[in-house]
Design an enzyme around this catalytic site. Structure first.
Site, mmCIF file in Angstrom:
data_model
loop_
_atom_site.group_PDB
_atom_site.id
_atom_site.type_symbol
_atom_site.label_atom_id
_atom_site.label_comp_id
_atom_site.label_asym_id
_atom_site.label_seq_id
_atom_site.Cartn_x
_atom_site.Cartn_y
_atom_site.Cartn_z
ATOM 1 N N ASP A 1 0.839 -1.183 0.000
ATOM 2 C CA ASP A 1 0.000 0.000 0.000
ATOM 3 C C ASP A 1 0.883 1.246 0.000
ATOM 4 O O ASP A 1 1.861 1.335 0.759
ATOM 5 C CB ASP A 1 -0.885 -0.020 1.248
ATOM 6 C CG ASP A 1 -1.904 1.081 1.260
ATOM 7 O OD1 ASP A 1 -2.685 1.179 0.297
ATOM 8 O OD2 ASP A 1 -1.927 1.855 2.232
ATOM 9 N N GLU B 1 1.523 0.363 -5.032
ATOM 10 C CA GLU B 1 1.091 1.646 -5.567
ATOM 11 C C GLU B 1 2.314 2.558 -5.678
ATOM 12 O O GLU B 1 2.942 2.881 -4.675
ATOM 13 C CB GLU B 1 0.054 2.283 -4.641
ATOM 14 C CG GLU B 1 -1.246 1.504 -4.544
ATOM 15 C CD GLU B 1 -2.201 2.138 -3.551
ATOM 16 O OE1 GLU B 1 -3.298 2.565 -3.970
ATOM 17 O OE2 GLU B 1 -1.861 2.220 -2.362
#
Length: 663
Positions: free
Chosen positions: A348, A377
């Site tokens: 994340d 990400e």
């Protein structure tokens, strides 16, 4: 086998990196000792060793309890300071299944009672650690558990799901609704006889299940299982422990561990690898985090004025570059890989983590299991004081070792930009998205036919190899694909919206790189227009299995396109050089159409030449094609290996459709 063996050389190489710190932080690494040994709680029948890192502490206490919540401590022990800022005590008898907390004197103030940051088992709601015999939590046959084979990282077809969403629908046919065990149940069916849950995943044909955060998170009260509660889980509490609300008994710390292992074992047995969504970039808060109780401020980044930085948008930012933070992150991931047989990790807000830490982790994990998939990400949710050129943002994927980033280029090119939900993309007739989609088809690697000035976001190739790109149209964040298409095309018929949906993921499943699907896309999942549904009700988030019956033709198309990708290695070339040699875009003279060939038995494919033609316009288009004996095998409705012959020097493709042909 998934049971991983330790690699001393890899860990030693990692430890050599821990002398680095950020000039921007007020917490300087040189002011803190480094402890290179094992930390946490180590159990055996004869003794249990408790060891924590509390470098600025003047005293550390251990308290033992009979239960994970309530009751008074049955014993209190002072720890002894040892080397490298660490504290230790040893209990020389069997204390299996006892619960514990630590309390640390920082200056003249005692911290909150908390488990250690390495806690491997906890009581209800995670406020007390538990002394666990991990071997006793292994399900029957765990030592023989094997991951399904994965030859190349680009062979992965990832399916992102939430533990609760996949089974909580009353019509799921699954008994253990909302639990880890829900994904162990085989042959479950909905009321219309269609497969659900694990059986559905197996039928669909994906290779990997990406599980949204399933470590112990903060937002769900595990003492109230009958209360309607929901969260995605991006609010970490105990990083090395499964989430209790997904277990059948959150009060017994053994249960969640065993049931998580049973889930992994069942997925492996049914041909599915398991990826964990990990959230090391921030904690649920600062004051109550376990990090703060042992080393206040150290594990977080700070602005020049000493305030906590916030590149995560969650009030704090993990300082991965700090030596003991890097050590924790590395050892935590190794633990999940070894103890739980995890096959991959999704990071994340990976763009907050420093490159050296990410590469040290990747080198070590891939040394012990080359098929582990790592991606994240490649962005942040705000500015960071740590220099961007040292962080794992998308444009720095070129510096990463076998770590991929999500391609927002192809995502936004297909369905429209992130910042404006009414913006259209290639599948809804946008005239400016063609090059962005082509960039994604080539997996973000350097390709001579891409005009980077026309790519929507990236103005240069950012993946060294195709395994550096995750190709996707949507994920748990924001609107589902079908909802987004409805918002941006309010006057479109459902038939056309279905075509757009199918075209978007036909592109994904024929693109180079690693393919990624959001759960429920295969039957037009809706969240009723709610985008950020992280704490919305089950009614919004659940997988509605009746939609599989309603849109079974869409499901069958997805299933067939997945099979096509798996059957034809030309769609999953493992190197950028191979892509440049075998992927040739054709000039169509139309901004609404894309056509390309995969030539010369690319990547050993049995088909000599594959031709993909994509039409994002609502109108039929005629595209010139090379002379040859072409067979149309996928017409936007179904895949048929027998296909039908196509003659002439052109092909007319219906509106909003993907064609796949071979010569």
């Amino acid at each position: 086998m998934s049971i991983l063996k330790s690699t001393i050389a890899g860990v030693m190489a990692f430890m050599a990196l821990i002398s680095i710190t950020s000039a921007q932080t007020t917490i300087k690494a040189e002011n803190y000792p480094v402890y290179n040994g094992e930390l946490g709680v180590k159990y055996s029948v004869k003794k249990t060793v408790f060891k924590v890192w509390a470098p600025k502490a003047s005293a550390v206490k251990l308290r033992l309890y009979d239960a994970g919540a309530g009751g008074l401590a049955i014993k209190e022990i002072d720890l002894t300071k040892i080397s490298g800022g660490s504290w230790q005590t040893v209990i020389n008898h069997n204390i299996k299944n006892k619960y514990y907390t630590f309390q640390v004197m920082q200056g003249d103030k005692w911290s909150l009672e908390a488990p250690d940051i390495y806690a491997k088992a906890v009581g209800v709601n995670g406020h007390r650690g538990m002394v666990v015999d991990l071997k006793a939590t292994d399900p029957k046959g765990w030592d023989k558990d094997k991951s399904p084979k994965l030859k190349k990282l680009t062979d992965a077809i990832i399916y992102e799901l939430h533990i609760r969403d996949i089974s909580i629908d009353p019509n799921s046919g699954i008994k253990n609704k909302g639990k880890f065990l829900g994904l162990t149940e085989t042959n479950t069916k909905g009321p219309d006889g269609h497969s659900t849950g694990l059986a559905h995943l197996k039928e669909l044909g994906v290779t990997h299940v990406h599980i949204l955060p399933a470590f112990d998170f903060n937002s769900i009260d595990e003492t109230k299982p009958d209360k309607t509660q929901y969260n995605w889980g991006y609010d970490p509490l105990n990083y090395n422990v499964p989430e209790g609300s997904y277990s059948t008994n959150p009060y017994d710390g053994n249960v969640r561990i065993k049931e998580f292992k049973q889930m992994v074992q069942a997925l492996h047995a049914n041909g599915l690898r398991v990826i964990m969504d990990v959230v090391y970039n921030h904690t649920a808060d600062i004051d109550h985090s376990n990090y703060t109780q042992f080393a206040p401020g150290y594990f977080y980044r700070h602005n020049a004025d000493g305030s906590y930085s916030n590149a995560t948008g969650c009030g704090n930012e993990f300082a991965s570059e700090q030596p003991m933070a890097r050590k924790f992150m590395m050892e935590s991931l190794l633990y999940w890989a070894r103890e739980y047989h995890i096959d991959g990790f999704r990071f994340d807000l990976m763009g907050t983590h420093d490159i050296k830490t990410m590469n040290a982790i990747s080198d070590t994990l891939h040394a012990i299991n080359p098929s582990i998939v790592m991606y994240g990400e490649g962005w942040t949710a705000g500015s960071s004081p740590y220099p961007e050129d040292k962080r794992a943002v998308k444009k720095n994927v070129l510096k990463l070792h076998e770590i991929a980033a999500f391609s927002d280029d192809i995502r936004d090119g297909l369905k429209g930009g992130f910042g404006n939900v009414k913006a259209k993309g290639f599948v809804s007739g946008d005239q400016k998205s063609k090059m962005s989609v082509m960039f994604g088809i080539a997996a973000s690697v350097q390709h001579p036919q891409i005009d980077y000035s026309k790519v929507n976001d990236s103005k240069a190739p950012w993946a060294m190899e195709p395994y550096g790109t995750i190709s996707y149209a949507s994920c748990h964040d924001d609107n589902t694909l079908f909802d987004r298409l409805k918002i941006e095309n309010p006057d479109a018929s459902e038939a056309d919206l279905i075509k757009m949906d199918k075209l978007a993921n036909a592109v994904i499943l024929t693109s180079q790189g690693i393919s990624f699907l959001h759960s429920g896309e295969e039957f037009l999942r809706t969240k009723q227009g709610i985008a950020n549904s992280f704490s919305s009700s089950d009614n919004i988030n659940e997988i509605n299995w009746s939609r599989k019956t309603q849109y079974v033709d869409v499901f069958n198309y997805y299933k067939q396109m997945i099979a096509l990708r798996k059957d034809h290695p030309a769609f999953r070339m493992p190197s950028a050089g191979m892509i440049r040699s075998h992927l040739n875009f054709m000039e169509t003279g139309d901004p609404s159409t894309i056509a390309y060939q995969l030539t010369d038995h690319a990547n050993g494919d049995k088909w000599k030449t594959i031709l993909v033609v994509l039409n994002g316009s609502s109108d039929a288009k005629t595209v010139n094609i090379p002379a040859g004996n072409w067979t149309l095998v996928s017409d936007g409705n179904k895949v048929d290996d027998a296909g039908k012959p196509v003659s002439g020097s052109s092909v007319t493709i219906p509106g909003i459709t993907a064609y796949v042909l071979h010569d």
